[in-house]
Write a protein that holds these residues in place. Structure first.
Motif, mmCIF file in Angstrom:
data_model
loop_
_atom_site.group_PDB
_atom_site.id
_atom_site.type_symbol
_atom_site.label_atom_id
_atom_site.label_comp_id
_atom_site.label_asym_id
_atom_site.label_seq_id
_atom_site.Cartn_x
_atom_site.Cartn_y
_atom_site.Cartn_z
ATOM 1 N N ILE A 87 0.984 -1.368 0.092
ATOM 2 C CA ILE A 87 -0.071 -0.055 -0.162
ATOM 3 C C ILE A 87 0.716 1.007 -0.056
ATOM 4 O O ILE A 87 0.633 2.167 -0.877
ATOM 5 C CB ILE A 87 -1.047 -0.149 1.249
ATOM 6 C CG1 ILE A 87 -1.982 -1.205 1.053
ATOM 7 C CG2 ILE A 87 -1.671 1.358 1.431
ATOM 8 C CD1 ILE A 87 -2.949 -1.349 2.386
ATOM 9 N N ASN A 88 1.929 1.264 0.992
ATOM 10 C CA ASN A 88 2.844 2.525 0.852
ATOM 11 C C ASN A 88 3.926 2.149 0.140
ATOM 12 O O ASN A 88 5.244 2.719 0.705
ATOM 13 C CB ASN A 88 2.910 2.790 2.606
ATOM 14 C CG ASN A 88 1.867 3.164 3.214
ATOM 15 O OD1 ASN A 88 0.709 3.620 2.685
ATOM 16 N ND2 ASN A 88 1.405 2.509 4.555
ATOM 17 N N THR B 267 10.994 5.835 -1.009
ATOM 18 C CA THR B 267 11.543 7.036 -1.075
ATOM 19 C C THR B 267 12.222 7.595 0.090
ATOM 20 O O THR B 267 13.098 7.984 0.400
ATOM 21 C CB THR B 267 10.866 8.097 -1.728
ATOM 22 O OG1 THR B 267 9.439 8.220 -1.138
ATOM 23 C CG2 THR B 267 10.416 7.624 -3.205
ATOM 24 N N VAL B 268 11.512 7.256 1.227
ATOM 25 C CA VAL B 268 11.496 7.960 2.667
ATOM 26 C C VAL B 268 12.334 7.065 3.610
ATOM 27 O O VAL B 268 13.326 7.155 4.165
ATOM 28 C CB VAL B 268 10.378 8.446 3.340
ATOM 29 C CG1 VAL B 268 10.573 9.235 4.571
ATOM 30 C CG2 VAL B 268 9.905 9.541 2.390
ATOM 31 N N LEU B 269 11.880 5.927 3.676
ATOM 32 C CA LEU B 269 12.186 4.842 4.678
ATOM 33 C C LEU B 269 13.161 3.972 4.408
ATOM 34 O O LEU B 269 13.880 3.173 5.212
ATOM 35 C CB LEU B 269 10.869 4.153 5.359
ATOM 36 C CG LEU B 269 9.667 4.716 5.883
ATOM 37 C CD1 LEU B 269 8.659 3.775 6.226
ATOM 38 C CD2 LEU B 269 10.353 5.553 7.367
ATOM 39 N N ALA C 4 20.861 5.701 -0.865
ATOM 40 C CA ALA C 4 22.261 6.138 -1.374
ATOM 41 C C ALA C 4 22.721 5.235 -2.403
ATOM 42 O O ALA C 4 23.810 5.622 -3.198
ATOM 43 C CB ALA C 4 23.302 6.597 -0.314
ATOM 44 N N LYS C 5 22.551 4.091 -2.532
ATOM 45 C CA LYS C 5 22.924 3.115 -3.168
ATOM 46 C C LYS C 5 22.061 2.340 -4.185
ATOM 47 O O LYS C 5 21.205 1.195 -4.080
ATOM 48 C CB LYS C 5 23.209 1.509 -2.600
ATOM 49 C CG LYS C 5 24.691 2.229 -1.426
ATOM 50 C CD LYS C 5 24.939 0.973 -0.497
ATOM 51 C CE LYS C 5 25.820 1.258 0.425
ATOM 52 N NZ LYS C 5 26.130 0.199 1.199
ATOM 53 N N PRO C 6 21.468 3.257 -5.237
ATOM 54 C CA PRO C 6 20.438 2.849 -6.223
ATOM 55 C C PRO C 6 20.857 1.511 -7.143
ATOM 56 O O PRO C 6 19.787 0.750 -7.606
ATOM 57 C CB PRO C 6 20.317 4.086 -7.075
ATOM 58 C CG PRO C 6 21.574 4.809 -7.159
ATOM 59 C CD PRO C 6 22.094 4.144 -5.909
ATOM 60 N N GLN C 7 22.050 0.934 -7.009
ATOM 61 C CA GLN C 7 22.412 -0.188 -7.677
ATOM 62 C C GLN C 7 21.825 -1.392 -7.161
ATOM 63 O O GLN C 7 21.981 -2.296 -7.754
ATOM 64 C CB GLN C 7 24.059 -0.104 -8.191
ATOM 65 C CG GLN C 7 24.741 -0.367 -6.937
ATOM 66 C CD GLN C 7 25.146 0.833 -6.246
ATOM 67 O OE1 GLN C 7 24.708 2.157 -6.476
ATOM 68 N NE2 GLN C 7 26.096 0.958 -5.346
ATOM 69 N N LYS D 285 12.734 -2.789 0.241
ATOM 70 C CA LYS D 285 12.797 -4.269 0.700
ATOM 71 C C LYS D 285 13.244 -4.239 2.174
ATOM 72 O O LYS D 285 13.045 -5.232 3.048
ATOM 73 C CB LYS D 285 13.430 -5.088 -0.297
ATOM 74 C CG LYS D 285 12.154 -5.092 -1.703
ATOM 75 C CD LYS D 285 12.970 -6.329 -2.483
ATOM 76 C CE LYS D 285 12.176 -6.051 -3.668
ATOM 77 N NZ LYS D 285 12.927 -6.493 -4.854
ATOM 78 N N CYS D 286 14.303 -3.618 2.282
ATOM 79 C CA CYS D 286 15.031 -3.592 3.755
ATOM 80 C C CYS D 286 14.373 -3.243 4.568
ATOM 81 O O CYS D 286 14.451 -3.974 5.868
ATOM 82 C CB CYS D 286 16.251 -2.749 3.699
ATOM 83 S SG CYS D 286 15.870 -0.919 3.074
ATOM 84 N N HIS D 287 13.485 -2.282 4.447
ATOM 85 C CA HIS D 287 12.408 -1.798 5.454
ATOM 86 C C HIS D 287 11.453 -3.044 5.752
ATOM 87 O O HIS D 287 10.855 -3.037 6.868
ATOM 88 C CB HIS D 287 11.645 -0.503 5.143
ATOM 89 C CG HIS D 287 10.648 -0.016 6.241
ATOM 90 N ND1 HIS D 287 11.077 0.390 7.284
ATOM 91 C CD2 HIS D 287 9.449 -0.136 5.914
ATOM 92 C CE1 HIS D 287 9.864 0.900 8.062
ATOM 93 N NE2 HIS D 287 8.980 0.358 7.216
#
Length: 124
Positions: A25-26, A32-34, A39-42, A48-50
């Motif tokens: 849902i979010n 983008t925020v959590l 900093a590592k877009p690659q 998914k870490c959150h």
């Protein structure tokens, strides 16, 4: 009453899935925020870490809290203990000298065959 029980059971069964539903849902906000790896877009984390952190919290909350654990050591409790004795056979032979049921006749016959049955084929 059945509806309330069924809803309660459904909520209990789906409780581990709530972080995934919240992630879906979010998704934009979490990505983008959590997200820890912004900093590592690659890495293509996209939040998914959150999600993994939230699922770990959820699994920790489901575990029963035990105060008698000592540094993660497991303690076994013996509830019932019985000695296992080896199986001993007692050989008793009672030889019979008289025939029983002299009038018995064995009408059974068996034909040993190595042939495999194949159903008939029809040419149409």
């Amino acid at each position: 009453m059945k509806k309330i029980i069924s809803i309660l059971v459904l909520v209990i069964l789906l409780k581990p899935i709530f972080p995934v539903i919240d992630y879906v849902i979010n998704y934009d906000y979490i990505a983008t925020v959590l997200c820890v790896n912004k900093a590592k877009p690659q890495m293509h984390c996209n939040g998914k870490c959150h999600l993994m952190k939230e699922m770990a919290k959820e699994s920790e909350s489901e575990k029963p809290i035990s105060s008698d654990k000592k540094n993660g050591a497991f303690e076994n409790e013996i509830l019932f203990c019985q000695d296992i004795h080896p199986f001993e056979t007692i050989q008793d032979f009672y030889p019979t000298t008289t025939k029983k049921n002299v009038n018995y006749s064995n009408l059974y016959s068996h034909l040993n065959s190595n042939a495999v049955f194949h159903p008939p084929t029809f040419n149409v």
